[in-house]
Design a protein around this motif. Structure first.
Motif, short mmCIF file in Angstrom:
data_model
loop_
_atom_site.label_atom_id
_atom_site.label_comp_id
_atom_site.label_asym_id
_atom_site.label_seq_id
_atom_site.Cartn_x
_atom_site.Cartn_y
_atom_site.Cartn_z
N ILE A 158 6.57 2.47 1.73
CA ILE A 158 6.06 1.24 2.33
C ILE A 158 5.71 1.55 3.77
O ILE A 158 6.56 2.01 4.54
N VAL A 159 4.44 1.37 4.13
CA VAL A 159 3.97 1.76 5.45
C VAL A 159 3.10 0.66 6.05
O VAL A 159 2.51 -0.15 5.33
N VAL A 160 3.03 0.65 7.36
CA VAL A 160 2.09 -0.20 8.10
C VAL A 160 0.96 0.72 8.56
O VAL A 160 1.20 1.69 9.29
N VAL A 161 -0.26 0.45 8.11
CA VAL A 161 -1.36 1.36 8.41
C VAL A 161 -2.02 0.98 9.74
O VAL A 161 -2.25 -0.21 10.00
N PRO A 162 -2.29 1.95 10.60
CA PRO A 162 -2.88 1.66 11.90
C PRO A 162 -4.40 1.57 11.87
O PRO A 162 -5.03 1.23 12.86
N ASP A 163 -5.00 1.89 10.73
CA ASP A 163 -6.46 1.90 10.64
C ASP A 163 -6.88 1.26 9.33
O ASP A 163 -6.05 0.73 8.59
N ASP A 164 -8.17 1.31 9.02
CA ASP A 164 -8.67 0.69 7.80
C ASP A 164 -8.68 1.66 6.63
O ASP A 164 -9.33 1.43 5.62
N PHE A 165 -7.95 2.77 6.76
CA PHE A 165 -7.81 3.72 5.66
C PHE A 165 -6.48 4.43 5.82
O PHE A 165 -5.84 4.41 6.88
N VAL A 166 -6.04 5.06 4.73
CA VAL A 166 -4.85 5.90 4.78
C VAL A 166 -5.10 7.08 3.84
O VAL A 166 -5.82 6.95 2.84
N GLN A 167 -4.53 8.23 4.18
CA GLN A 167 -4.69 9.42 3.36
C GLN A 167 -3.37 9.83 2.74
O GLN A 167 -2.31 9.78 3.38
N VAL A 168 -3.44 10.24 1.48
CA VAL A 168 -2.31 10.85 0.78
C VAL A 168 -2.71 12.29 0.50
O VAL A 168 -3.73 12.54 -0.16
N CYS A 169 -1.93 13.24 1.01
CA CYS A 169 -2.33 14.65 0.97
C CYS A 169 -1.32 15.49 0.20
O CYS A 169 -0.10 15.32 0.36
N LEU A 170 -1.84 16.39 -0.63
CA LEU A 170 -1.03 17.34 -1.37
C LEU A 170 -1.12 18.68 -0.67
O LEU A 170 -2.22 19.16 -0.38
N VAL A 171 0.04 19.28 -0.40
CA VAL A 171 0.08 20.52 0.37
C VAL A 171 0.69 21.64 -0.47
O VAL A 171 1.80 21.50 -1.00
N ASN A 172 -0.05 22.73 -0.59
CA ASN A 172 0.40 23.91 -1.32
C ASN A 172 1.41 24.67 -0.48
O ASN A 172 1.10 25.09 0.64
N THR A 173 2.62 24.85 -0.99
CA THR A 173 3.67 25.56 -0.25
C THR A 173 3.91 26.96 -0.81
O THR A 173 4.91 27.60 -0.48
#
Length: 220
Positions: A158-173
């Protein structure tokens, strides 16, 4: 402050992630008639969509939300009558260290629930269970550790977004190819979960059912 059942993630203004090298982004806009509900079936080919028979939720293909990766069907042995259609396919990201989905047409300063789901289903035929990280913007969300090819993993924040979009990113470890089955976003009333603010968010720790007398009974 920490709410029972949740652990904190810090999601400040850096959620407004700028385009940087190695980040794959999409600038797709939702249909003007769409509500603030976003339900994405990751790996669904083309620009198709469908309505789930059980939930009546409309799912869109992820073609307009990310421009990286490739889509695959899970292995036939993992198909089951009770399995939700959104788990039939996945999008995997064998290239690049970081690949992102961009969810747009949001309201800056508004509170949202973000949900990501993962089911491996031996989609690549390699029978190698991956481990990778998931971020909301530049903020670490959770490590995904797949331990059962037939099991599903669910992340919620649950987040409050500071802009009109949000990104969900997958990171290869370096411990397997990242993939994803589904991605959802739901608006929340500002008075709900007051611990989620512009400077911190909440991440799901666990969810328990109290009341159902059957393991197959679902409360929505």
């Amino acid at each position: 402050m920490r709410e029972k059942g949740y652990s904190e993630i810090h999601v400040g203004q850096c959620l407004a992630l700028a385009a940087t090298a190695g980040i794959l982004q999409a600038r797709a806009q939702l249909d003007s008639k769409a509500t603030s509900f976003i339900s994405v079936d990751c790996g669904l080919p083309g620009k198709t969509s469908y309505v789930d028979d059980k939930t009546k939720i409309s799912y869109a293909a992820d073609d307009g939300f990310t421009d990286g990766g490739s889509f695959h069907n899970i292995s036939a042995e993992y198909f089951a009558p009770a399995l939700s259609a959104r788990y039939y396919n996945v999008r995997s990201f064998p290239d690049g260290a970081r690949n992102c989905y961009t969810l747009r047409s949001l309201v800056a300063g508004h509170k949202y629930l973000i949900r990501a789901t993962f089911m491996y289903g031996n989609y690549d035929g390699l029978s190698k269970l991956p481990i990778f990280d998931v971020y909301i913007g530049v903020n670490f969300w959770m490590m995904v550790n797949i331990t059962d090819p037939a099991g599903s993993t669910l992340l919620e924040a649950i987040v409050v977004v500071p802009d009109d979009f949000v990104q969900v990113c997958l990171v290869n470890t370096g411990t397997g190819t990242p993939f994803i089955s589904g991605l959802d976003l739901r608006p929340l009333k500002k008075k709900l979960y007051p611990q989620a603010t512009e400077t911190q968010g909440l991440s799901l720790f666990g969810r328990w059912k109290f009341g159902p007398t059957s393991n197959t009974e679902i409360i929505r």
